[in-house]
Design a protein around this motif. Structure first.
Motif, PDB file in Angstrom:
ATOM      1  N   PRO A 140      59.143 -44.536   0.786  1.00 36.34           N
ATOM      2  CA  PRO A 140      59.332 -44.228  -0.639  1.00 36.34           C
ATOM      3  C   PRO A 140      58.124 -43.487  -1.230  1.00 36.34           C
ATOM      4  O   PRO A 140      57.329 -44.045  -1.992  1.00 36.34           O
ATOM      5  N   ASP A 144      60.493 -37.623  -6.957  1.00 38.36           N
ATOM      6  CA  ASP A 144      61.786 -37.332  -7.574  1.00 38.36           C
ATOM      7  C   ASP A 144      62.870 -37.709  -6.574  1.00 38.36           C
ATOM      8  O   ASP A 144      62.580 -38.148  -5.455  1.00 38.36           O
ATOM      9  N   GLN A 145      64.118 -37.537  -6.954  1.00 36.79           N
ATOM     10  CA  GLN A 145      65.208 -37.793  -6.034  1.00 36.79           C
ATOM     11  C   GLN A 145      65.094 -36.872  -4.818  1.00 36.79           C
ATOM     12  O   GLN A 145      64.656 -35.726  -4.928  1.00 36.79           O
ATOM     13  N   TYR A 146      65.523 -37.375  -3.669  1.00 42.27           N
ATOM     14  CA  TYR A 146      65.388 -36.645  -2.412  1.00 42.27           C
ATOM     15  C   TYR A 146      65.963 -35.234  -2.497  1.00 42.27           C
ATOM     16  O   TYR A 146      65.311 -34.248  -2.112  1.00 42.27           O
ATOM     17  N   GLY A 147      67.183 -35.090  -2.995  1.00 39.66           N
ATOM     18  CA  GLY A 147      67.824 -33.782  -3.072  1.00 39.66           C
ATOM     19  C   GLY A 147      67.051 -32.802  -3.935  1.00 39.66           C
ATOM     20  O   GLY A 147      66.954 -31.608  -3.609  1.00 39.66           O
ATOM     21  N   GLU A 148      66.494 -33.292  -5.030  1.00 38.66           N
ATOM     22  CA  GLU A 148      65.709 -32.426  -5.916  1.00 38.66           C
ATOM     23  C   GLU A 148      64.441 -31.951  -5.210  1.00 38.66           C
ATOM     24  O   GLU A 148      64.073 -30.773  -5.289  1.00 38.66           O
ATOM     25  N   ASP A 273      67.989 -30.871   5.831  1.00 44.21           N
ATOM     26  CA  ASP A 273      68.529 -32.182   5.480  1.00 44.21           C
ATOM     27  C   ASP A 273      69.070 -32.890   6.722  1.00 44.21           C
ATOM     28  O   ASP A 273      68.806 -34.085   6.937  1.00 44.21           O
ATOM     29  N   ALA A 284      62.530 -41.306   0.331  1.00 47.24           N
ATOM     30  CA  ALA A 284      63.175 -41.755  -0.889  1.00 47.24           C
ATOM     31  C   ALA A 284      62.197 -41.700  -2.058  1.00 47.24           C
ATOM     32  O   ALA A 284      60.982 -41.631  -1.877  1.00 47.24           O
ATOM     33  N   HIS A 285      62.756 -41.747  -3.265  1.00 45.68           N
ATOM     34  CA  HIS A 285      61.967 -41.829  -4.491  1.00 45.68           C
ATOM     35  C   HIS A 285      61.162 -43.130  -4.479  1.00 45.68           C
ATOM     36  O   HIS A 285      61.653 -44.176  -4.040  1.00 45.68           O
ATOM     37  N   TRP A 286      59.952 -43.074  -4.970  1.00 44.69           N
ATOM     38  CA  TRP A 286      59.086 -44.257  -4.922  1.00 44.69           C
ATOM     39  C   TRP A 286      59.658 -45.441  -5.691  1.00 44.69           C
ATOM     40  O   TRP A 286      59.356 -46.600  -5.389  1.00 44.69           O
ATOM     41  N   ARG A 287      60.544 -45.176  -6.658  1.00 42.84           N
ATOM     42  CA  ARG A 287      61.067 -46.263  -7.479  1.00 42.84           C
ATOM     43  C   ARG A 287      62.024 -47.192  -6.725  1.00 42.84           C
ATOM     44  O   ARG A 287      62.279 -48.317  -7.174  1.00 42.84           O
ATOM     45  N   VAL A 288      62.560 -46.745  -5.592  1.00 47.49           N
ATOM     46  CA  VAL A 288      63.526 -47.590  -4.881  1.00 47.49           C
ATOM     47  C   VAL A 288      62.842 -48.618  -3.996  1.00 47.49           C
ATOM     48  O   VAL A 288      63.511 -49.471  -3.408  1.00 47.49           O
TER      49      VAL A 288
END
Length: 347
Positions: A140, A144-148, A273, A284-288
């Motif tokens: 993580p 930002d979100q992975y796709g972004e 990808d 992943a985003h650090w927030r998850v």
């Protein structure tokens, strides 16, 4: 034999790149005149680059190069010994720093999954509740979100010395050699007819050897040893071929450019990808992290991975260099193995 001396009075030395072994050497006489019997040294094994404290150790098999050289270390030790002074050595064996891709053991796990020689060192749940994390480690680190992050080209594939790396700012994440063929597949069929002969045969042989490495899900000692050995052979062969053949290096560069996509063309990032999805880690985003993390941390710090110090083999590997220093008399007092008994939070 380890000395049984008891420190009578200690003085704390906090090592970092602005207070080095040379600086410690320079104050030995001053501390001796104060009546200090032993210097209590903060951790001085290799830490994450730029660490202000050293407690995010990244490699327990060597001294921290930001603090000084082996010669400067020995000079400090000898200066203290000449004045009958010793030092208390602070160790942090229950966790390791994994930031900035500075930890070779952690990188080996990311490259080889459960088939890494160091997978047993870390407390990783290889089959968590979420199916998409099976045989993967959640990383993580994204802002930002992975796709972004992918479409902004914050994640980029690079090549060097026979290995492919995915870079994200100051992180350099290894690409598993058994997935190298995915990088070449879009160009290789068109390239081969125009390049008959030894170089093309060698490249195909290298990619076949890479595909045939023991699977990253293997856990037997024999398969782990074979993968550790043969993956490096693959890298050496690819490095030698790319250095010797401008055509092969041109192919590699073209493949890397394609993998890195084109701004404004979302589908152009599909290949990268797919490559990332084939690795033994999931970005992943650090927030998850609080919900999905599947490796044990030191409390809730994502960048400090806990070590399985209850495993004798892990204990031996983590302490081998320090015990060698003790045997050679460089660290006459080995103490403060405090973190082994420190409480640790659940994931």
């Amino acid at each position: 034999m380890v000395s049984t001396r008891v420190p009578l009075s200690t003085y704390r030395l906090q090592f970092h790149r602005d207070f080095t072994f040379r600086d410690a050497h320079a104050v030995v006489d001053y501390l001796h005149d104060l009546g200090v019997s032993d210097c209590y040294a903060s951790s001085y094994l290799k830490a994450v680059p730029g660490s202000p404290h050293g407690y995010d150790g990244a490699d327990p098999t060597r001294l921290n190069p930001e603090i000084g050289t082996d010669e400067e270390y020995r000079a400090w030790i000898q200066a203290m010994a000449a004045r009958d002074m010793g030092h208390v050595m602070d160790l942090v064996p229950n966790h390791m720093g994994i930031a900035k891709s500075a930890n070779p053991w952690w990188l080996d796990v990311l490259e080889n999954g459960a088939c890494s020689r160091f997978a047993r060192f870390f407390d990783i749940e290889w089959h968590p509740v979420k199916d998409e994390l099976a045989d993967k480690v959640l990383i993580p680190i994204l802002g930002d979100q992975y796709g972004e992050a992918l479409e902004r080209q914050e994640l980029t594939l690079t090549y060097g010395d026979g290995a492919f790396i995915v870079r994200y700012y100051d992180e350099a994440l290894p690409v598993a050699p058994d997935t190298y063929a995915m990088i070449f597949e879009a160009h290789l069929d068109r390239w081969l007819p125009d390049h008959p002969g030894g170089d093309a045969d060698e490249l195909q042989s290298i990619l076949t050897a890479a595909r045939n490495l023991p699977a990253r899900s293997e856990r037997s000692p024999e398969e782990i040893a074979a993968r550790a050995r043969e993956k490096e052979v693959v890298k050496r062969r690819l490095a030698g071929l790319a250095d010797a053949s401008a055509d092969v290096r041109g192919l590699i560069d073209a493949c890397v450019r394609r993998m890195n996509g084109m701004p404004g063309q979302p589908r152009s990032f599909d290949a990268l990808d797919e490559l990332l999805n084939a690795q033994s880690y999931r970005l992943a985003h650090w927030r998850v992290a609080s919900e999905e993390i599947n490796y044990r941390r030191f409390f809730d710090v994502n960048q400090l991975a806990a070590l399985r110090m209850e495993d004798p083999a892990v204990f031996e590997n983590v302490h081998a260099f320090v015990f060698d220093l003790v045997e050679r008399g460089a660290a006459p007092l080995l103490a403060a193995i405090q973190a082994t008994l420190a409480p640790q939070s659940p994931r």
